[in-house]
Design an enzyme around this catalytic site. Structure first.
Site, PDB file in Angstrom:
ATOM      1  CG  LEU A 151       5.860  26.794  13.702  1.00 42.83           C
ATOM      2  CD1 LEU A 151       5.445  28.142  14.103  1.00 42.83           C
ATOM      3  CD2 LEU A 151       4.587  25.720  13.604  1.00 42.83           C
ATOM      4  NE  ARG A 153      15.415  25.121  19.935  1.00 43.81           N
ATOM      5  CZ  ARG A 153      16.385  24.400  20.109  1.00 43.81           C
ATOM      6  NH1 ARG A 153      16.382  23.843  21.149  1.00 43.81           N
ATOM      7  NH2 ARG A 153      17.252  24.546  19.360  1.00 43.81           N
ATOM      8  NE  ARG A 231      22.872  34.376  11.663  1.00 43.82           N
ATOM      9  CZ  ARG A 231      22.611  34.413  13.289  1.00 43.82           C
ATOM     10  NH1 ARG A 231      21.402  35.525  13.620  1.00 43.82           N
ATOM     11  NH2 ARG A 231      23.006  33.799  14.291  1.00 43.82           N
ATOM     12  CG  ASP A 255      17.018  42.589  15.083  1.00 47.41           C
ATOM     13  OD1 ASP A 255      17.499  43.827  15.471  1.00 47.41           O
ATOM     14  OD2 ASP A 255      17.344  41.669  15.646  1.00 47.41           O
ATOM     15  CD  GLU A 260      23.386  41.626  10.982  1.00 45.40           C
ATOM     16  OE1 GLU A 260      23.754  41.578  11.966  1.00 45.40           O
ATOM     17  OE2 GLU A 260      22.010  41.150  10.678  1.00 45.40           O
ATOM     18  CG  HIS A 278      21.723  40.898  14.850  1.00 44.11           C
ATOM     19  ND1 HIS A 278      22.373  40.214  13.832  1.00 44.11           N
ATOM     20  CD2 HIS A 278      21.131  39.835  15.798  1.00 44.11           C
ATOM     21  CE1 HIS A 278      22.196  38.879  14.235  1.00 44.11           C
ATOM     22  NE2 HIS A 278      21.635  38.751  15.273  1.00 44.11           N
TER      23      HIS A 278
HETATM   24  C1  8YV Z   1      22.961  37.588  18.688  1.00 42.71           C
HETATM   25  C2  8YV Z   1      22.092  35.779  17.462  1.00 42.71           C
HETATM   26  O1  8YV Z   1      23.353  38.541  17.763  1.00 42.71           O
HETATM   27  O2  8YV Z   1      21.837  34.030  18.674  1.00 42.71           O
HETATM   28  C3  8YV Z   1      21.869  34.529  17.771  1.00 42.71           C
HETATM   29  O3  8YV Z   1      21.978  33.740  16.792  1.00 42.71           O
HETATM   30  O4  8YV Z   1      22.054  36.307  16.073  1.00 42.71           O
HETATM   31  C4  8YV Z   1      21.960  36.864  18.496  1.00 42.71           C
HETATM   32  O5  8YV Z   1      21.475  36.296  19.361  1.00 42.71           O
HETATM   33  C5  8YV Z   1      24.512  37.012  18.871  1.00 42.71           C
HETATM   34  O6  8YV Z   1      24.819  35.762  18.760  1.00 42.71           O
HETATM   35  C6  8YV Z   1      25.006  37.488  20.166  1.00 42.71           C
HETATM   36  O7  8YV Z   1      26.352  38.200  20.264  1.00 42.71           O
END
Ligand code: 8YV
Length: 312
Positions: A151, A153, A231, A255, A260, A278
């Site tokens: 929980l 932001r 993640r 997602d 990945e 993602h």
């Molecule tokens: C993006 C992310 O995939 O902010 C993150 O941690 O996983 C995503 O916003 C990435 O960092 C942008 O390329």
């Protein structure tokens, strides 16, 4: 002379243009011979720009002897060795907050898609099935119970949206947040047992690795569904695939994945799964705001000003 930057992964074009105006940018991912590029700029590159997925490989970090700052285009910094950066006095920045809404929106969107079978409905019409049949009835989010893992932001932004969907919301995290109007569970498996949806939005750290274990997924059960917008490392992915296949877990909206852009092949043919590549922060508006923060962090660093969003 413009400061030298190494760019590790692509970013929004308008952001790359701004970087190009202020810095001498070397695009590592495009280099035919990365070794040669690193050898050439290793002694002069003062900044590295990367994203949450690519971070910076230890072997690259090692080669950049003049590095002062790593500016990441993402909120998660699990792919950056923060301790190694700190030890060398390298500053690290990320892009918190500006992506909360986009990620929360996708989390809710995936839940609606899974529950109301939106991808299947779309494919079913396109296949010409409507005149000769009916898609059948689906589940509904209204009145269901969601448990948020993390929980923070983004988790709070998801929780508020789920309340607007008339769902009950609980959460599990490292500590109780007494001023939040959601029920706290100290035990993740206990929360998984009680909820219909387990929404994973915790950071990818050594502590969270694999905490959505087989036991937690079994507790979520045949009527439960997993949502992961955080993640892949947080979930025991082989167990997830196995339990989805056997029906011991009801469904999943994902997602993010452990490796990945590889997605376990078994998921590709499952009806009870919605997949997304993602895309949490991948809107034009949010990526522009993230890029702006990257540019502002770098500018502050090179001007000797306080960093807007430092991680370390
Ligand atoms: C993006 C992310 O995939 O902010 C993150 O941690 O996983 C995503 O916003 C990435 O960092 C942008 O390329």
């Amino acid at each position: 002379m413009k400061p030298v930057l190494v760019q590790i992964a692509p970013m929004l074009e308008s952001v790359e243009t701004r970087l190009g105006e202020a810095y001498e940018v070397h695009r590592l991912w495009e280099a035919e011979d990365r070794d040669a590029l690193l050898a050439r700029i290793g002694g002069t590159a003062r900044g590295a720009v990367t994203n949450g997925h690519h971070g910076i490989a230890p072997a690259v970090l090692e080669r950049l002897g003049a590095l002062e700052i790593v500016a990441s285009y993402g909120v998660g910094y699990d792919a950056i060795d923060i301790a190694a950066c700190k030890a060398r006095g390298i500053r690290v920045t990320n892009t918190p907050d500006v992506l909360n809404d986009a990620v929360a929106e996708l989390a809710v969107g995936l839940m609606i898609a899974l529950c109301r079978r939106i991808p299947q409905a779309d494919a079913w019409i396109r296949a010409g099935n409507w005149p000769s049949g009916s898609l059948g009835l689906t589940g509904e989010l209204t009145g269901a119970h969601a448990g948020i893992l993390g929980l923070g932001r983004i988790g709070k932004d998801i929780a508020r949206r789920l309340q607007a969907m008339k769902m009950r919301v609980s959460y599990h995290g490292r500590r109780e947040q007494p001023f939040e109007p959601f029920t706290f569970y100290a035990d993740l498996a206990a929360m998984a047992r009680d909820v219909d949806w387990l929404v994973v939005v915790a950071p990818g750290t050594a502590e969270t690795r694999g905490i959505v274990s087989r036991k937690v997924l079994e507790a979520l059960g045949p009527e439960g569904a997993l949502v992961n917008v955080a993640r892949g490392s947080i979930v025991d992915e082989p167990a997830l695939v196995e339990l989805l296949a056997s029906g011991a877990l009801g469904g999943a909206a994902l997602d993010v994945f452990a490796d990945e852009p590889q997605v376990p092949e078994a998921l590709l043919t499952m009806e009870n799964v919605v997949l997304s590549p993602h895309q949490g922060s991948a809107t034009r508006k949010t990526r522009a705001a993230m890029g702006d923060l990257v540019v502002r962090n770098l500018a502050a660093h090179f001007a000797g000003d306080p960093l807007p969003t430092p991680v370390a």
